[in-house]
Design a protein around this motif. Structure first.
Motif, short mmCIF file in Angstrom:
data_model
loop_
_atom_site.label_atom_id
_atom_site.label_comp_id
_atom_site.label_asym_id
_atom_site.label_seq_id
_atom_site.Cartn_x
_atom_site.Cartn_y
_atom_site.Cartn_z
N GLN A 94 1.28 -7.90 -3.99
CA GLN A 94 0.41 -8.63 -3.07
C GLN A 94 -1.61 -8.20 -3.47
OE1 GLN A 94 0.87 -9.29 1.01
NE2 GLN A 94 -1.49 -9.61 1.39
N LEU A 147 -1.36 -9.04 -7.14
CA LEU A 147 -2.04 -10.23 -7.74
C LEU A 147 -4.04 -10.56 -6.65
CD1 LEU A 147 1.11 -11.39 -6.28
CD2 LEU A 147 0.18 -11.68 -8.30
N GLU A 148 -3.73 -9.37 -5.85
CA GLU A 148 -5.74 -10.48 -4.89
C GLU A 148 -6.63 -9.95 -6.28
OE1 GLU A 148 -6.38 -8.97 -0.71
OE2 GLU A 148 -4.50 -9.56 -0.30
N ALA A 160 -1.42 -14.43 -2.47
CA ALA A 160 -0.70 -13.48 -3.11
C ALA A 160 0.71 -13.32 -2.28
CB ALA A 160 -1.87 -12.37 -2.97
#
Length: 403
Positions: free
Chosen positions: A378, A381-382, A391
């Motif tokens: 996550q 992804l952010e 995310a």
């Protein structure tokens, strides 16, 4: 004052051309160099050489050198009949250090970036010929770092360390390493496949991919050596695990493959290696996990840098990445997730003992590992610009097989 050289009886197939070429470097284009010689048919050889090199040649009777024949060579354009990739309209000048063209031409072939390419050189078509599809601004730095941190499996690991594990624990190590080997094979094959499709103009990216392949080959070597250290053979490889890895091998887009393999898969694998380093039951496995994690972290960094650069230029590319995660999840929906034997092996290694309390503790630690993996995905992804909710959703869709 006219420059004169004497090639004496040296033939052109014996190196006389080097003396003439050196002499011409001392005169301006259009100026003449006087040449005398005494070898058999040296005038004919000189005339042929000049014609091939784009210079003019005439003979002007006896010269000052003992009355021997004198040839006058008028220097032509050294680039006559040739072209330089830098001259192509709209391209960065590849002769300037660090400059990279947005589109690498097939006619540049295998030539060094910035080289003068002779007319008639064959065209070589590389599928990955656009800078935007492959480039990483700090690729040269990543390669230099990777080269400096290469390690020798024969000396970096204490293979002679004395230890004896209970059979069940040794079996758990073997099962985990069997699983890790097939994942590292996928991590080797994917960059190797793209390496052969990459235009050599993007030499820094080429170097990074090559050293990643070397990293993975080294990981496979040490995982295999540890697996067999106590006389064991590889354990179970599942259809579900191989189906998951096949989706990586089947991905044709370089950026999407980097995303699925490096950012999601290898990023998750770094968490697994840190976990193994922390809970390894022997010093050899612990050393291997530490060194492999360091290498994999560089692979993740390369993937992140590439995708951050591409998304900066093409924000809509995030949608393609999200779709790729969903497509892969859909393709694997009917397959089992993580090999049950691998999951059990992780619990046993984290437990450290075969008691109810220890197993309960090991199970909890593996659950914490899964959370750490998800949060790591996550966070990456952010960093690529996905909002928190997206995310979280994409991280949750990542294959249960970790890679």
């Amino acid at each position: 004052m006219q420059t004169t050289i004497d090639i004496e009886d040296l033939r052109f197939d014996g190196g006389a051309h080097i003396l003439v070429k050196h002499g011409l470097q001392g005169v301006a284009p259009g100026a003449e160099l006087a040449v005398t010689g005494s070898g058999v048919d040296w005038q004919g050889e000189l005339a042929t050489w000049c014609r091939n090199q784009g210079h003019q040649c005439r003979f002007d009777g006896p010269g000052a050198q003992g009355g021997r024949a004198l040839a006058l060579v008028r220097r032509g354009d050294a680039q006559a009949g040739r072209w330089r990739g830098a001259m192509q309209s709209g391209h960065a000048d590849p002769a300037r250090e660090g400059a990279v063209a947005p589109l690498a031409q097939a006619r540049w072939g295998l030539a060094a970036r910035g080289a003068t390419i002779e007319a008639g050189a064959p065209e070589m078509h590389f599928r990955l010929d656009q800078k935007s599809d492959v480039w990483v601004e700090r690729a040269a730095d990543l390669y230099a770092q990777a080269a400096a941190l290469q390690w020798n499996p024969a000396t970096a690991i204490d293979w002679d360390a004395q230890f004896t594990l209970p059979d069940m624990v040794e079996d758990a190590v073997v099962q985990l390493l069997t699983y890790m080997i097939e994942n590292e094979v996928a991590a080797l094959v994917v960059p190797a496949r793209f390496l052969g499709q990459l235009h050599p103009h993007f030499r820094e990216v080429q170097a990074v991919l090559a050293i990643q392949v070397a990293d993975e080959a080294r990981h496979i070597e040490v995982f295999t050596r540890r697996l067999r250290l106590k006389g064991r053979e590889p354990a179970l490889s599942t259809a579900g695990g191989q189906n998951s890895l096949k989706t990586l091998l089947d991905e044709p887009d370089f950026s999407v493959a980097e995303f699925l393999l490096s950012v999601l898969g290898e990023g998750t694998f770094v968490s697994l290696l840190h976990f193994l380093h922390l809970h390894a039951p022997d010093p050899v496995t612990r050393q291997i996990a530490r060194l492999a994690a360091r290498d994999e972290a560089r692979h993740v960094a390369f993937g992140m840098m590439h995708l951050q650069g591409r998304i900066e230029q093409e924000p809509a590319f995030r949608t393609r990445l999200a779709n790729a995660v969903q497509t892969r999840n859909d393709a694997l929906a009917g397959t089992p997730g993580l090999n049950e034997e691998v999951f059990d092996a992780l619990i046993l290694l984290a437990a450290g003992a075969l008691t109810p309390a220890a197993i309960a503790s090991g199970y909890l630690r593996v659950q914490e590992l899964m959370v750490d993996m998800a949060e790591g995905r996550q966070a990456r992804l952010e960093k690529l610009g996905f909002d928190k909710q997206a995310a979280q959703q994409l991280s949750a869709l990542h294959t249960r097989n970790f890679m």
